[in-house]
Motif scaffolding. Structure first.
Motif, PDB file in Angstrom:
ATOM      1  N   GLU A  31       5.062   7.184  -5.263  1.00  0.00           N
ATOM      2  CA  GLU A  31       3.632   7.497  -5.284  1.00  0.00           C
ATOM      3  C   GLU A  31       3.351   8.710  -6.159  1.00  0.00           C
ATOM      4  N   ARG A  32       4.260   9.682  -6.164  1.00  0.00           N
ATOM      5  CA  ARG A  32       4.091  10.853  -7.033  1.00  0.00           C
ATOM      6  C   ARG A  32       4.120  10.457  -8.506  1.00  0.00           C
ATOM      7  N   ARG A  33       4.700   9.312  -8.797  1.00  0.00           N
ATOM      8  CA  ARG A  33       4.749   8.782 -10.168  1.00  0.00           C
ATOM      9  C   ARG A  33       3.622   7.776 -10.423  1.00  0.00           C
ATOM     10  N   GLY A  34       2.754   7.585  -9.436  1.00  0.00           N
ATOM     11  CA  GLY A  34       1.637   6.661  -9.594  1.00  0.00           C
ATOM     12  C   GLY A  34       1.961   5.222  -9.250  1.00  0.00           C
ATOM     13  N   ILE A  35       3.091   4.979  -8.617  1.00  0.00           N
ATOM     14  CA  ILE A  35       3.491   3.626  -8.214  1.00  0.00           C
ATOM     15  C   ILE A  35       3.286   3.507  -6.711  1.00  0.00           C
ATOM     16  N   VAL A  36       2.332   2.677  -6.323  1.00  0.00           N
ATOM     17  CA  VAL A  36       1.956   2.562  -4.911  1.00  0.00           C
ATOM     18  C   VAL A  36       2.249   1.151  -4.413  1.00  0.00           C
ATOM     19  N   LYS A  37       2.902   1.065  -3.266  1.00  0.00           N
ATOM     20  CA  LYS A  37       3.230  -0.229  -2.662  1.00  0.00           C
ATOM     21  C   LYS A  37       1.972  -0.835  -2.042  1.00  0.00           C
ATOM     22  N   PRO A  38       1.614  -2.050  -2.450  1.00  0.00           N
ATOM     23  CA  PRO A  38       0.494  -2.724  -1.797  1.00  0.00           C
ATOM     24  C   PRO A  38       0.836  -2.996  -0.329  1.00  0.00           C
ATOM     25  N   PRO A  39      -0.112  -2.807   0.573  1.00  0.00           N
ATOM     26  CA  PRO A  39       0.178  -3.000   2.005  1.00  0.00           C
ATOM     27  C   PRO A  39       0.750  -4.378   2.348  1.00  0.00           C
ATOM     28  N   ALA A  40       0.337  -5.400   1.644  1.00  0.00           N
ATOM     29  CA  ALA A  40       0.782  -6.757   1.971  1.00  0.00           C
ATOM     30  C   ALA A  40       2.139  -7.110   1.375  1.00  0.00           C
ATOM     31  N   ALA A  41       2.662  -6.282   0.492  1.00  0.00           N
ATOM     32  CA  ALA A  41       3.939  -6.592  -0.167  1.00  0.00           C
ATOM     33  C   ALA A  41       5.109  -6.265   0.753  1.00  0.00           C
ATOM     34  N   THR A  42       6.074  -7.173   0.796  1.00  0.00           N
ATOM     35  CA  THR A  42       7.313  -6.881   1.517  1.00  0.00           C
ATOM     36  C   THR A  42       8.112  -5.884   0.683  1.00  0.00           C
ATOM     37  N   PRO A  43       9.105  -5.238   1.270  1.00  0.00           N
ATOM     38  CA  PRO A  43       9.911  -4.307   0.475  1.00  0.00           C
ATOM     39  C   PRO A  43      10.509  -4.954  -0.780  1.00  0.00           C
ATOM     40  N   MET A  44      11.021  -6.178  -0.682  1.00  0.00           N
ATOM     41  CA  MET A  44      11.628  -6.814  -1.854  1.00  0.00           C
ATOM     42  C   MET A  44      10.567  -7.229  -2.871  1.00  0.00           C
ATOM     43  N   GLU A  45       9.420  -7.685  -2.416  1.00  0.00           N
ATOM     44  CA  GLU A  45       8.336  -8.008  -3.347  1.00  0.00           C
ATOM     45  C   GLU A  45       7.930  -6.753  -4.118  1.00  0.00           C
TER      46      GLU A  45
END
Length: 93
Positions: A31-45
């Protein structure tokens, strides 16, 4: 808490909850690099969509080991999580 978790995992004493804590630390680093995990994405996705090739590969490797510790109880692999997290935290922005 993060430092205590890392030390415990480095000693091979990692648990499923430690895996979750380290995964959250990885997400924060991204997130500090601007990469945010979408809530619906699984860890592997998420690993497959996490930025450039170098970042994506590091996140995918981390996620494989995370799954082994969290769901497979493979504590012997736990120390690799800290190595991979360090690598992710050092990736260029």
């Amino acid at each position: 808490r993060g430092l205590v978790t890392r030390r415990r995992v480095q000693r091979g004493e990692g648990s499923a909850s430690d895996a979750v804590d380290l995964y959250r630390q990885m997400l924060a680093a991204l997130e500090r690099r601007g990469i945010v995990k979408p809530p619906a994405a699984t860890p592997m996705e998420f690993a497959r969509m996490a930025g450039d090739v170098e970042t994506g590969q590091a996140v995918e490797q981390f996620t494989v080991v995370y799954n082994q510790l969290r769901y497979g109880g493979r504590a012997g692999e736990a120390a690799r999580l800290t190595v991979l997290l360090d690598r992710i935290e050092r990736l260029p922005k």
